[in-house]
Design a protein around this motif. Structure first.
Motif, PDB file in Angstrom:
ATOM      1  N   ASP A  14       0.843  -1.206   0.000  1.00  0.00           N
ATOM      2  CA  ASP A  14       0.000   0.000   0.000  1.00  0.00           C
ATOM      3  C   ASP A  14       0.873   1.249   0.000  1.00  0.00           C
ATOM      4  O   ASP A  14       1.935   1.269   0.623  1.00  0.00           O
ATOM      5  N   VAL A  15       0.383   2.302  -0.645  1.00  0.00           N
ATOM      6  CA  VAL A  15       1.079   3.594  -0.582  1.00  0.00           C
ATOM      7  C   VAL A  15       0.954   4.132   0.845  1.00  0.00           C
ATOM      8  O   VAL A  15      -0.149   4.266   1.372  1.00  0.00           O
ATOM      9  N   VAL A  16       2.099   4.427   1.473  1.00  0.00           N
ATOM     10  CA  VAL A  16       2.066   4.956   2.848  1.00  0.00           C
ATOM     11  C   VAL A  16       2.683   6.350   2.941  1.00  0.00           C
ATOM     12  O   VAL A  16       2.383   7.093   3.871  1.00  0.00           O
ATOM     13  N   ILE A  17       3.561   6.689   2.006  1.00  0.00           N
ATOM     14  CA  ILE A  17       4.201   8.012   1.993  1.00  0.00           C
ATOM     15  C   ILE A  17       4.391   8.433   0.536  1.00  0.00           C
ATOM     16  O   ILE A  17       4.815   7.607  -0.292  1.00  0.00           O
ATOM     17  N   ARG A  18       4.106   9.692   0.253  1.00  0.00           N
ATOM     18  CA  ARG A  18       4.458  10.240  -1.067  1.00  0.00           C
ATOM     19  C   ARG A  18       4.976  11.657  -0.834  1.00  0.00           C
ATOM     20  O   ARG A  18       4.312  12.468  -0.202  1.00  0.00           O
ATOM     21  N   THR A  19       6.192  11.918  -1.333  1.00  0.00           N
ATOM     22  CA  THR A  19       6.804  13.223  -1.085  1.00  0.00           C
ATOM     23  C   THR A  19       7.774  13.554  -2.217  1.00  0.00           C
ATOM     24  O   THR A  19       7.951  12.751  -3.139  1.00  0.00           O
ATOM     25  N   ILE A  20       8.368  14.741  -2.156  1.00  0.00           N
ATOM     26  CA  ILE A  20       9.353  15.143  -3.173  1.00  0.00           C
ATOM     27  C   ILE A  20      10.714  15.279  -2.509  1.00  0.00           C
ATOM     28  O   ILE A  20      10.825  15.885  -1.429  1.00  0.00           O
ATOM     29  N   ALA A  21      11.744  14.724  -3.132  1.00  0.00           N
ATOM     30  CA  ALA A  21      13.109  14.843  -2.618  1.00  0.00           C
ATOM     31  C   ALA A  21      13.612  16.262  -2.863  1.00  0.00           C
ATOM     32  O   ALA A  21      13.613  16.737  -4.003  1.00  0.00           O
ATOM     33  N   MET A  22      14.015  16.948  -1.796  1.00  0.00           N
ATOM     34  CA  MET A  22      14.368  18.369  -1.870  1.00  0.00           C
ATOM     35  C   MET A  22      15.884  18.571  -1.781  1.00  0.00           C
ATOM     36  O   MET A  22      16.609  17.722  -1.257  1.00  0.00           O
ATOM     37  N   PRO A  23      16.377  19.731  -2.247  1.00  0.00           N
ATOM     38  CA  PRO A  23      17.829  19.986  -2.212  1.00  0.00           C
ATOM     39  C   PRO A  23      18.423  19.863  -0.806  1.00  0.00           C
ATOM     40  O   PRO A  23      19.576  19.437  -0.663  1.00  0.00           O
ATOM     41  N   ALA A  24      17.660  20.205   0.218  1.00  0.00           N
ATOM     42  CA  ALA A  24      18.196  20.134   1.590  1.00  0.00           C
ATOM     43  C   ALA A  24      18.511  18.698   2.007  1.00  0.00           C
ATOM     44  O   ALA A  24      19.249  18.479   2.973  1.00  0.00           O
ATOM     45  N   ARG A  69      19.117   2.175  -6.805  1.00  0.00           N
ATOM     46  CA  ARG A  69      19.396   3.319  -7.703  1.00  0.00           C
ATOM     47  C   ARG A  69      19.404   4.589  -6.875  1.00  0.00           C
ATOM     48  O   ARG A  69      18.734   4.661  -5.850  1.00  0.00           O
ATOM     49  N   PRO A  70      20.123   5.633  -7.337  1.00  0.00           N
ATOM     50  CA  PRO A  70      20.095   6.892  -6.586  1.00  0.00           C
ATOM     51  C   PRO A  70      18.749   7.596  -6.706  1.00  0.00           C
ATOM     52  O   PRO A  70      18.029   7.404  -7.681  1.00  0.00           O
ATOM     53  N   VAL A  71      18.461   8.404  -5.694  1.00  0.00           N
ATOM     54  CA  VAL A  71      17.305   9.301  -5.742  1.00  0.00           C
ATOM     55  C   VAL A  71      17.849  10.691  -6.040  1.00  0.00           C
ATOM     56  O   VAL A  71      18.848  11.118  -5.438  1.00  0.00           O
ATOM     57  N   ASN A  72      17.216  11.392  -6.988  1.00  0.00           N
ATOM     58  CA  ASN A  72      17.667  12.725  -7.391  1.00  0.00           C
ATOM     59  C   ASN A  72      16.766  13.796  -6.796  1.00  0.00           C
ATOM     60  O   ASN A  72      15.581  13.551  -6.542  1.00  0.00           O
ATOM     61  N   VAL A  73      17.337  14.979  -6.632  1.00  0.00           N
ATOM     62  CA  VAL A  73      16.532  16.129  -6.198  1.00  0.00           C
ATOM     63  C   VAL A  73      15.388  16.313  -7.197  1.00  0.00           C
ATOM     64  O   VAL A  73      15.593  16.256  -8.408  1.00  0.00           O
ATOM     65  N   ARG A  94       7.540  -5.062   5.072  1.00  0.00           N
ATOM     66  CA  ARG A  94       8.397  -4.856   3.906  1.00  0.00           C
ATOM     67  C   ARG A  94       8.082  -3.478   3.329  1.00  0.00           C
ATOM     68  O   ARG A  94       6.909  -3.161   3.104  1.00  0.00           O
ATOM     69  N   VAL A  95       9.116  -2.669   3.129  1.00  0.00           N
ATOM     70  CA  VAL A  95       8.886  -1.330   2.559  1.00  0.00           C
ATOM     71  C   VAL A  95       9.730  -1.181   1.295  1.00  0.00           C
ATOM     72  O   VAL A  95      10.929  -1.488   1.296  1.00  0.00           O
ATOM     73  N   GLU A  96       9.089  -0.741   0.231  1.00  0.00           N
ATOM     74  CA  GLU A  96       9.779  -0.433  -1.030  1.00  0.00           C
ATOM     75  C   GLU A  96       9.648   1.061  -1.299  1.00  0.00           C
ATOM     76  O   GLU A  96       8.600   1.644  -1.014  1.00  0.00           O
ATOM     77  N   ALA A  97      10.705   1.670  -1.842  1.00  0.00           N
ATOM     78  CA  ALA A  97      10.612   3.055  -2.302  1.00  0.00           C
ATOM     79  C   ALA A  97      10.789   3.070  -3.822  1.00  0.00           C
ATOM     80  O   ALA A  97      11.687   2.398  -4.353  1.00  0.00           O
ATOM     81  N   TRP A  98       9.915   3.798  -4.472  1.00  0.00           N
ATOM     82  CA  TRP A  98       9.954   3.978  -5.930  1.00  0.00           C
ATOM     83  C   TRP A  98       9.983   5.470  -6.218  1.00  0.00           C
ATOM     84  O   TRP A  98       9.448   6.255  -5.418  1.00  0.00           O
ATOM     85  N   VAL A  99      10.598   5.856  -7.345  1.00  0.00           N
ATOM     86  CA  VAL A  99      10.616   7.279  -7.705  1.00  0.00           C
ATOM     87  C   VAL A  99      10.080   7.493  -9.116  1.00  0.00           C
ATOM     88  O   VAL A  99      10.152   6.601  -9.967  1.00  0.00           O
ATOM     89  N   GLN A 100       9.573   8.698  -9.307  1.00  0.00           N
ATOM     90  CA  GLN A 100       9.247   9.205 -10.636  1.00  0.00           C
ATOM     91  C   GLN A 100      10.141  10.395 -10.867  1.00  0.00           C
ATOM     92  O   GLN A 100      10.141  11.340 -10.058  1.00  0.00           O
ATOM     93  N   ARG A 101      10.952  10.354 -11.905  1.00  0.00           N
ATOM     94  CA  ARG A 101      11.868  11.455 -12.173  1.00  0.00           C
ATOM     95  C   ARG A 101      11.151  12.535 -12.977  1.00  0.00           C
ATOM     96  O   ARG A 101      10.070  12.293 -13.529  1.00  0.00           O
ATOM     97  N   TYR A 102      11.800  13.712 -13.046  1.00  0.00           N
ATOM     98  CA  TYR A 102      11.256  14.795 -13.868  1.00  0.00           C
ATOM     99  C   TYR A 102      11.021  14.289 -15.286  1.00  0.00           C
ATOM    100  O   TYR A 102      11.839  13.560 -15.832  1.00  0.00           O
TER     101      TYR A 102
END
Ligand SMILES: CC(C)(COP(=O)(O)OP(=O)(O)OC[C@H]1O[C@@H](n2cnc3c(N)ncnc32)[C@H](O)[C@@H]1OP(=O)(O)O)[C@@H](O)C(=O)NCCC(=O)NCCS
Length: 131
Positions: A14-24, A69-73, A94-102
């Motif tokens: 299930d989706v439990v967190i959705r956020t954007i990776a920030m420069p900080a 794989r790396p996560v990008n800003v 079990r937790v998986e992280a997935w990203v959507q790039r620009y």
């Protein structure tokens, strides 16, 4: 240098967190800190565990963390959590992280790990999971 682990075709759980990776949250190379990602995954797994235990939980252990794989800003980071098992006071998630790039609608599998949470009372002592 080994090739990235085979990517499952779809996220599991299930989706439990959705956020954007920030420069900080980036290191000097411009990649996102692994610790930031682990904390997002820990929070996401805790949301599932808390809902399962109907009460407070704490993280007891993290196993098998793989950074694939790396996560990008600017990446949209989504954490998916799945309950693997429930003990007397503990829950394995079990937790998986997935990203959507620009400019890319595809989701990429970046990280996975297994978190153990323990249901606790107001004094921080383990208590039976109240399902
Ligand atoms: C997690 C914690 C509450 C466990 O307390 P404890 O007195 O050791 O409890 P117990 O030995 O009775 O174990 C409780 C359950 O946790 C499980 N557990 C404890 N440590 C574990 C570990 N390292 N790995 C997997 N499971 C673990 C036990 O198997 C048991 O499961 P069960 O009841 O389903 O059979 C305690 O160690 C604690 O408070 N740790 C710090 C938690 C914390 O601060 N987390 C945030 C990290 S920044």
């Amino acid at each position: 240098m080994s090739a990235p682990a085979p990517t499952p075709p779809h996220p599991s759980g299930d989706v439990v967190i959705r956020t954007i990776a920030m420069p900080a949250d980036a290191n000097a190379n411009g990649d996102i800190f692994g610790g930031w990602l682990i904390s997002q995954m820990d929070l996401g797994g805790a949301i599932l565990a808390r809902g399962t235990a109907h009460g407070r939980v704490t993280t007891a252990a993290v196993d098998g963390m793989s950074f694939i794989r790396p996560v990008n800003v600017g990446d949209v980071v989504t954490c998916y959590a799945k309950l693997l098992g429930v003990g007397r006071t503990s829950m394995k998630v079990r937790v998986e992280a997935w990203v959507q790039r620009y400019a890319d609608s595809a989701q990429l599998h970046v990280t996975e790990g297994t978190f153990v949470y323990v249901a606790i009372d107001t004094h921080g002592k383990p208590q039976p999971v109240n399902r």
